[in-house]
Design an enzyme around this catalytic site. Sequence first.
Site, PDB file in Angstrom:
ATOM      1  CB  ILE A  89      -0.933   0.021   1.236  1.00 25.66           C
ATOM      2  CG1 ILE A  89      -1.897  -1.183   1.215  1.00 25.66           C
ATOM      3  CG2 ILE A  89      -1.701   1.347   1.313  1.00 25.66           C
ATOM      4  CD1 ILE A  89      -2.916  -1.145   0.114  1.00 25.66           C
ATOM      5  CD  GLU A  94       7.306  -6.301   4.841  1.00 31.65           C
ATOM      6  OE1 GLU A  94       7.745  -6.965   3.898  1.00 31.65           O
ATOM      7  OE2 GLU A  94       7.367  -6.660   6.032  1.00 31.65           O
ATOM      8  CG  HIS A 155      -0.626  -3.889   8.869  1.00 30.44           C
ATOM      9  ND1 HIS A 155       0.351  -3.389   9.720  1.00 30.44           N
ATOM     10  CD2 HIS A 155      -0.616  -5.234   9.034  1.00 30.44           C
ATOM     11  CE1 HIS A 155       0.926  -4.398  10.358  1.00 30.44           C
ATOM     12  NE2 HIS A 155       0.355  -5.517   9.970  1.00 30.44           N
ATOM     13  CD  GLU A 186       0.077  -4.590  13.934  1.00 31.65           C
ATOM     14  OE1 GLU A 186       1.184  -4.230  13.469  1.00 31.65           O
ATOM     15  OE2 GLU A 186      -0.232  -5.783  14.107  1.00 31.65           O
ATOM     16  CB  VAL A 213      -4.101 -10.191   1.422  1.00 33.59           C
ATOM     17  CG1 VAL A 213      -4.611 -11.533   1.938  1.00 33.59           C
ATOM     18  CG2 VAL A 213      -3.281 -10.387   0.156  1.00 33.59           C
ATOM     19  CG  HIS A 217      -3.830  -7.598  10.599  1.00 33.18           C
ATOM     20  ND1 HIS A 217      -3.705  -7.480  11.960  1.00 33.18           N
ATOM     21  CD2 HIS A 217      -2.568  -7.608  10.105  1.00 33.18           C
ATOM     22  CE1 HIS A 217      -2.430  -7.423  12.287  1.00 33.18           C
ATOM     23  NE2 HIS A 217      -1.720  -7.514  11.184  1.00 33.18           N
TER      24      HIS A 217
END
Length: 271
Positions: A89, A94, A155, A186, A213, A217
């Site tokens: 995103i 990452e 996320h 988070e 996905v 979560h």
Amino acid sequence: MACKNDRAILVVSFGTSYNENRSKTIGAIERAICEAYGDSWEVRRAFTSRMIIKKLAERDGKKVDYVTDALERLAADGARTVVVQPTHIMNGEEYDDIVEVVGRYRSRFDKIVVGKPLLTTLEDYEDVIAAIESELVPAAEAIAGKGCSIVLAGHGSEHFANATYSQLQLMLMTTGPNDIFVTTVEGFPEYDDTIVLMEGAATKVVLFPFMVVAGDHANNDIAGDDEDSLKSVLAAEGYDVHCVIKGLGEFKAFRDLFLGHVKAAMEELRT
């Protein structure tokens, strides 16, 4: 296996152990890229989560490459030109890891470029809001009626790129449809922050994971029955809550945005 025309697109995702959802999201993005470019480019997969890679190998006997393994394989198979396209995103930790790994492999290829995550440029935010309007709003209204509130749950991260969610929220408030809110599992905004923003909003609420996905979560932290899930927190505040357990990869408008990033990366190869 030799690469088509010495060219490859490596689609890099965080990954998921939810097999069916993986096919509907990550797999759907990969298939869209194959349909667009598969005649002349080899399309391959890599994950950034070693934990998920390990789980899939042990549970299902399914092998998925980590980024370094995938690049090693591409080099061995004769790829000379490579597009590495993340399905992430934002430009977070990452993505930083992907860029760092690719930097170590530049000498192994004639040309290699890393495409951008979903939300990078101002135009990306505008395009994502358009995708929300064309895909998520009608889906929500079909469930809860016109004028319902929509909460997009991302996320979240400790990385400074977490500000992506705040920028999206501000642009939705100033240029997008009304009563669409962005929260995170988070990061910031937390659920309580979003509840403050929702004061006066429509009490019928539809939750979507703002994640490629809909994995752990989405099923637990967002739509789970525990009292600290987003669904339960909003219900405790008096909202009539409905959940859509679909990752963004299930919606064509979002898949098309990733395709656009692949195209932009290919154009960068020519410069």
